[in-house]
Design a protein around this motif. Structure first.
Motif, PDB file in Angstrom:
ATOM      1  N   TRP A 253      29.468   1.234 -40.872  1.00  0.00           N
ATOM      2  CA  TRP A 253      29.131  -0.080 -40.339  1.00  0.00           C
ATOM      3  C   TRP A 253      29.292   0.001 -38.815  1.00  0.00           C
ATOM      4  O   TRP A 253      30.295  -0.436 -38.263  1.00  0.00           O
ATOM      5  CB  TRP A 253      30.049  -1.157 -40.927  1.00  0.00           C
ATOM      6  CG  TRP A 253      29.965  -1.291 -42.409  1.00  0.00           C
ATOM      7  CD1 TRP A 253      30.607  -0.541 -43.345  1.00  0.00           C
ATOM      8  CD2 TRP A 253      29.187  -2.244 -43.142  1.00  0.00           C
ATOM      9  NE1 TRP A 253      30.291  -0.967 -44.614  1.00  0.00           N
ATOM     10  CE2 TRP A 253      29.417  -2.002 -44.518  1.00  0.00           C
ATOM     11  CE3 TRP A 253      28.327  -3.274 -42.765  1.00  0.00           C
ATOM     12  CZ2 TRP A 253      28.812  -2.762 -45.514  1.00  0.00           C
ATOM     13  CZ3 TRP A 253      27.725  -4.037 -43.766  1.00  0.00           C
ATOM     14  CH2 TRP A 253      27.972  -3.779 -45.119  1.00  0.00           C
TER      15      TRP A 253
ATOM     16  N   MET B  79      23.163  -2.780 -45.303  1.00  0.00           N
ATOM     17  CA  MET B  79      22.595  -4.058 -45.742  1.00  0.00           C
ATOM     18  C   MET B  79      21.767  -3.865 -47.012  1.00  0.00           C
ATOM     19  O   MET B  79      21.885  -4.607 -47.986  1.00  0.00           O
ATOM     20  CB  MET B  79      21.685  -4.666 -44.672  1.00  0.00           C
ATOM     21  CG  MET B  79      22.256  -4.747 -43.282  1.00  0.00           C
ATOM     22  SD  MET B  79      23.870  -5.509 -43.245  1.00  0.00           S
ATOM     23  CE  MET B  79      24.576  -4.539 -41.918  1.00  0.00           C
TER      24      MET B  79
ATOM     25  N   TRP C 119      20.297 -10.264 -42.984  1.00  0.00           N
ATOM     26  CA  TRP C 119      21.018  -9.832 -41.788  1.00  0.00           C
ATOM     27  C   TRP C 119      20.070  -9.732 -40.614  1.00  0.00           C
ATOM     28  O   TRP C 119      18.958  -9.216 -40.744  1.00  0.00           O
ATOM     29  CB  TRP C 119      21.665  -8.474 -42.026  1.00  0.00           C
ATOM     30  CG  TRP C 119      22.412  -7.932 -40.844  1.00  0.00           C
ATOM     31  CD1 TRP C 119      23.625  -8.334 -40.383  1.00  0.00           C
ATOM     32  CD2 TRP C 119      21.985  -6.868 -39.973  1.00  0.00           C
ATOM     33  NE1 TRP C 119      23.990  -7.596 -39.275  1.00  0.00           N
ATOM     34  CE2 TRP C 119      22.997  -6.681 -39.008  1.00  0.00           C
ATOM     35  CE3 TRP C 119      20.848  -6.057 -39.923  1.00  0.00           C
ATOM     36  CZ2 TRP C 119      22.908  -5.716 -37.999  1.00  0.00           C
ATOM     37  CZ3 TRP C 119      20.753  -5.093 -38.928  1.00  0.00           C
ATOM     38  CH2 TRP C 119      21.776  -4.936 -37.978  1.00  0.00           C
TER      39      TRP C 119
ATOM     40  N   PHE D 263      25.039 -12.176 -40.476  1.00  0.00           N
ATOM     41  CA  PHE D 263      24.501 -12.396 -41.810  1.00  0.00           C
ATOM     42  C   PHE D 263      24.161 -13.878 -41.906  1.00  0.00           C
ATOM     43  O   PHE D 263      24.861 -14.721 -41.337  1.00  0.00           O
ATOM     44  CB  PHE D 263      25.533 -12.028 -42.879  1.00  0.00           C
ATOM     45  CG  PHE D 263      25.919 -10.579 -42.848  1.00  0.00           C
ATOM     46  CD1 PHE D 263      25.152  -9.632 -43.498  1.00  0.00           C
ATOM     47  CD2 PHE D 263      27.036 -10.166 -42.142  1.00  0.00           C
ATOM     48  CE1 PHE D 263      25.493  -8.291 -43.462  1.00  0.00           C
ATOM     49  CE2 PHE D 263      27.388  -8.834 -42.095  1.00  0.00           C
ATOM     50  CZ  PHE D 263      26.615  -7.894 -42.744  1.00  0.00           C
TER      51      PHE D 263
ATOM     52  N   TYR E  68      28.655 -10.317 -38.122  1.00  0.00           N
ATOM     53  CA  TYR E  68      28.644  -8.911 -38.546  1.00  0.00           C
ATOM     54  C   TYR E  68      29.949  -8.205 -38.171  1.00  0.00           C
ATOM     55  O   TYR E  68      30.491  -7.422 -38.953  1.00  0.00           O
ATOM     56  CB  TYR E  68      27.447  -8.215 -37.908  1.00  0.00           C
ATOM     57  CG  TYR E  68      27.399  -6.709 -38.065  1.00  0.00           C
ATOM     58  CD1 TYR E  68      27.153  -6.121 -39.302  1.00  0.00           C
ATOM     59  CD2 TYR E  68      27.569  -5.877 -36.956  1.00  0.00           C
ATOM     60  CE1 TYR E  68      27.082  -4.740 -39.440  1.00  0.00           C
ATOM     61  CE2 TYR E  68      27.501  -4.498 -37.081  1.00  0.00           C
ATOM     62  CZ  TYR E  68      27.254  -3.932 -38.319  1.00  0.00           C
ATOM     63  OH  TYR E  68      27.186  -2.555 -38.451  1.00  0.00           O
TER      64      TYR E  68
ATOM     65  N   LEU F  86      32.766  -8.709 -40.583  1.00  0.00           N
ATOM     66  CA  LEU F  86      32.628  -7.973 -41.832  1.00  0.00           C
ATOM     67  C   LEU F  86      32.842  -6.478 -41.639  1.00  0.00           C
ATOM     68  O   LEU F  86      33.543  -5.836 -42.417  1.00  0.00           O
ATOM     69  CB  LEU F  86      31.249  -8.229 -42.439  1.00  0.00           C
ATOM     70  CG  LEU F  86      31.052  -7.562 -43.795  1.00  0.00           C
ATOM     71  CD1 LEU F  86      30.475  -8.536 -44.791  1.00  0.00           C
ATOM     72  CD2 LEU F  86      30.146  -6.351 -43.676  1.00  0.00           C
ATOM     73  N   ARG F  87      32.236  -5.904 -40.586  1.00  0.00           N
ATOM     74  CA  ARG F  87      32.273  -4.443 -40.452  1.00  0.00           C
ATOM     75  C   ARG F  87      33.684  -3.919 -40.184  1.00  0.00           C
ATOM     76  O   ARG F  87      33.986  -2.755 -40.444  1.00  0.00           O
ATOM     77  CB  ARG F  87      31.321  -3.981 -39.361  1.00  0.00           C
ATOM     78  CG  ARG F  87      31.765  -4.198 -37.943  1.00  0.00           C
ATOM     79  CD  ARG F  87      30.799  -3.601 -36.941  1.00  0.00           C
ATOM     80  NE  ARG F  87      31.374  -3.570 -35.612  1.00  0.00           N
ATOM     81  CZ  ARG F  87      32.173  -2.601 -35.169  1.00  0.00           C
ATOM     82  NH1 ARG F  87      32.462  -1.577 -35.944  1.00  0.00           N
ATOM     83  NH2 ARG F  87      32.677  -2.646 -33.950  1.00  0.00           N
TER      84      ARG F  87
ATOM     85  N   PRO G 187      34.281  -4.230 -46.673  1.00  0.00           N
ATOM     86  CA  PRO G 187      33.091  -4.965 -46.223  1.00  0.00           C
ATOM     87  C   PRO G 187      32.160  -5.351 -47.362  1.00  0.00           C
ATOM     88  O   PRO G 187      31.577  -6.443 -47.346  1.00  0.00           O
ATOM     89  CB  PRO G 187      32.410  -3.982 -45.264  1.00  0.00           C
ATOM     90  CG  PRO G 187      33.511  -3.092 -44.785  1.00  0.00           C
ATOM     91  CD  PRO G 187      34.429  -2.948 -45.959  1.00  0.00           C
ATOM     92  N   ASP G 188      31.991  -4.471 -48.355  1.00  0.00           N
ATOM     93  CA  ASP G 188      31.075  -4.771 -49.455  1.00  0.00           C
ATOM     94  C   ASP G 188      31.464  -6.060 -50.161  1.00  0.00           C
ATOM     95  O   ASP G 188      30.626  -6.946 -50.388  1.00  0.00           O
ATOM     96  CB  ASP G 188      31.066  -3.627 -50.476  1.00  0.00           C
ATOM     97  CG  ASP G 188      30.295  -2.415 -50.000  1.00  0.00           C
ATOM     98  OD1 ASP G 188      30.212  -2.195 -48.769  1.00  0.00           O
ATOM     99  OD2 ASP G 188      29.780  -1.673 -50.856  1.00  0.00           O
TER     100      ASP G 188
ATOM    101  N   LYS H  89      33.408  -8.456 -49.170  1.00  0.00           N
ATOM    102  CA  LYS H  89      33.353  -9.619 -48.274  1.00  0.00           C
ATOM    103  C   LYS H  89      31.914 -10.126 -48.156  1.00  0.00           C
ATOM    104  O   LYS H  89      31.663 -11.326 -48.186  1.00  0.00           O
ATOM    105  CB  LYS H  89      33.904  -9.240 -46.903  1.00  0.00           C
ATOM    106  CG  LYS H  89      34.541 -10.396 -46.134  1.00  0.00           C
ATOM    107  CD  LYS H  89      35.208  -9.889 -44.863  1.00  0.00           C
ATOM    108  CE  LYS H  89      35.996 -10.989 -44.166  1.00  0.00           C
ATOM    109  NZ  LYS H  89      37.346 -11.176 -44.703  1.00  0.00           N
ATOM    110  N   LEU H  90      30.971  -9.190 -48.038  1.00  0.00           N
ATOM    111  CA  LEU H  90      29.568  -9.588 -47.949  1.00  0.00           C
ATOM    112  C   LEU H  90      29.083 -10.176 -49.265  1.00  0.00           C
ATOM    113  O   LEU H  90      28.372 -11.191 -49.279  1.00  0.00           O
ATOM    114  CB  LEU H  90      28.707  -8.386 -47.550  1.00  0.00           C
ATOM    115  CG  LEU H  90      27.196  -8.629 -47.471  1.00  0.00           C
ATOM    116  CD1 LEU H  90      26.857  -9.832 -46.598  1.00  0.00           C
ATOM    117  CD2 LEU H  90      26.489  -7.374 -46.962  1.00  0.00           C
TER     118      LEU H  90
ATOM    119  N   PHE I 208      30.096 -13.728 -49.567  1.00  0.00           N
ATOM    120  CA  PHE I 208      29.240 -14.598 -48.762  1.00  0.00           C
ATOM    121  C   PHE I 208      27.912 -14.837 -49.462  1.00  0.00           C
ATOM    122  O   PHE I 208      27.447 -15.987 -49.577  1.00  0.00           O
ATOM    123  CB  PHE I 208      29.008 -13.964 -47.392  1.00  0.00           C
ATOM    124  CG  PHE I 208      28.061 -14.733 -46.508  1.00  0.00           C
ATOM    125  CD1 PHE I 208      28.453 -15.913 -45.905  1.00  0.00           C
ATOM    126  CD2 PHE I 208      26.768 -14.261 -46.283  1.00  0.00           C
ATOM    127  CE1 PHE I 208      27.583 -16.631 -45.083  1.00  0.00           C
ATOM    128  CE2 PHE I 208      25.891 -14.966 -45.466  1.00  0.00           C
ATOM    129  CZ  PHE I 208      26.293 -16.149 -44.869  1.00  0.00           C
TER     130      PHE I 208
END
Length: 317
Positions: free
Chosen positions: A8, A155, A219, A231, A265, A268-269, A274-275, A277-278, A281
């Protein structure tokens, strides 16, 4: 041993703004070629580009009895044009004006007996300089082009996982060269009110894109004028209660100006996972649309997890 890479990567807009603008125009040229050659698909799904193992590509495009394919390679930094009758040409991705890039791409296609004409005015941007006259977008920072692609890989990977949990009509995960963003869109199955249109794009384009109720997420890499990579998630039409729905993670927020949810971004990164968390969302913003829009969730969704053949009504032999 392969070199260690940052999955990321950091993408501060001010560090690669000139490169981003040039890439935006280059992808519009290639995307408009795809739009001309590919058969029309609802919601303009025939026009986007797709993330590849080395960059962005058109996938095979039909031309008479052949295929032609164009790929951006952000590893070796070249554009590859190839046909199904075994012809291939590569063009270096180096700092040079959009006008030169446009001319070389069209010359290469003509050399392969592929005759295609595109509307050379950029879309969804304020600068409407036609490609053949654009000599001011000419930057290419190879490091940031690679970082951009590595971000797109992440993404694409997570959005495809999210996409797989939906049984209803859902778009591919794709890169729209007009708005320069990644997106995936779920549909409720009901028609939507006629879209009022948007800036720097023909109204009929928006009417077709938003002809059905939807929940879309993706994104956008940001720019130096409007800010950081983000995002985003939104619903059309936005149902009452959507913007007030509890959203995860805690750093996500609703923009009254843009009528969208956003998650920075960089938040998250730098997260531990991160996966997840995304995915939180993506799922919570979809739920905001589905709950407040009264979608038929029992028919449209399946539980996240491995594919279960019973979902397709499969029977043992």
């Amino acid at each position: 041993m392969m070199p260690e890479v940052e999955n990321w990567p950091a993408l501060p807009p001010e560090a690669w703004e000139d490169t981003r603008q040039t890439l935006h125009m280059w992808t519009q040229i290639v995307g408009k070629i795809r739009m001309e050659l590919a058969p029309h698909v609802n919601h303009w799904w025939h026009v986007p580009l797709y993330v590849t193992t080395r960059g962005l590509g058109t996938s095979p495009m039909p031309y008479r009895s052949r295929f032609v394919e164009i790929d951006f390679d952000f590893v070796d930094h070249q554009l590859t044009i190839q046909t199904s009758d075994h012809r291939q040409r590569t063009l270096p991705l180096t700092p040079r004006p959009v006008a030169d890039f446009y001319r070389e791409v069209m010359d290469a296609l003509r050399a392969f007996d592929v005759e295609v004409s595109i509307w050379t005015t950029p879309v969804e941007v304020a600068d409407r300089t036609p490609f053949e006259k654009d000599t001011h977008h000419a930057a290419y920072d190879a490091d940031y082009a690679t970082r951009f692609w590595r971000a797109l890989v992440q993404m694409d990977r997570v959005l495809k996982r999210f996409r797989s949990w939906y049984l209803g009509k859902v778009s591919p995960v794709h890169f729209f060269w007009g708005s320069f963003d990644m997106a995936v869109t779920r549909f409720s199955g009901r028609p939507a009110p006629r879209h009022p249109g948007g800036p720097n794009v023909a109204r009929y384009v928006m009417v077709e894109a938003y002809s059905e109720e939807l929940s879309s997420a993706g994104w956008w890499p940001g720019d130096s004028n409007t800010g950081q990579p983000l995002f985003y998630a939104y619903a059309y039409p936005e149902p009452p209660g959507f913007r007030d729905h509890p959203i995860e993670p805690a750093e996500a927020f609703y923009s009254e100006e843009m009528a969208e949810f956003f998650l920075p971004y960089d938040v998250l990164r730098t997260a531990g996972d991160p996966d997840e968390k995304l995915l939180a969302f993506l799922h919570s913003t979809y739920e905001a649309a589905a709950i407040h829009g009264a979608w038929d969730r029992e028919r449209l969704e399946r539980e996240p997890g491995p594919w279960d053949p019973s979902m397709a009504g499969a029977q043992d032999d």
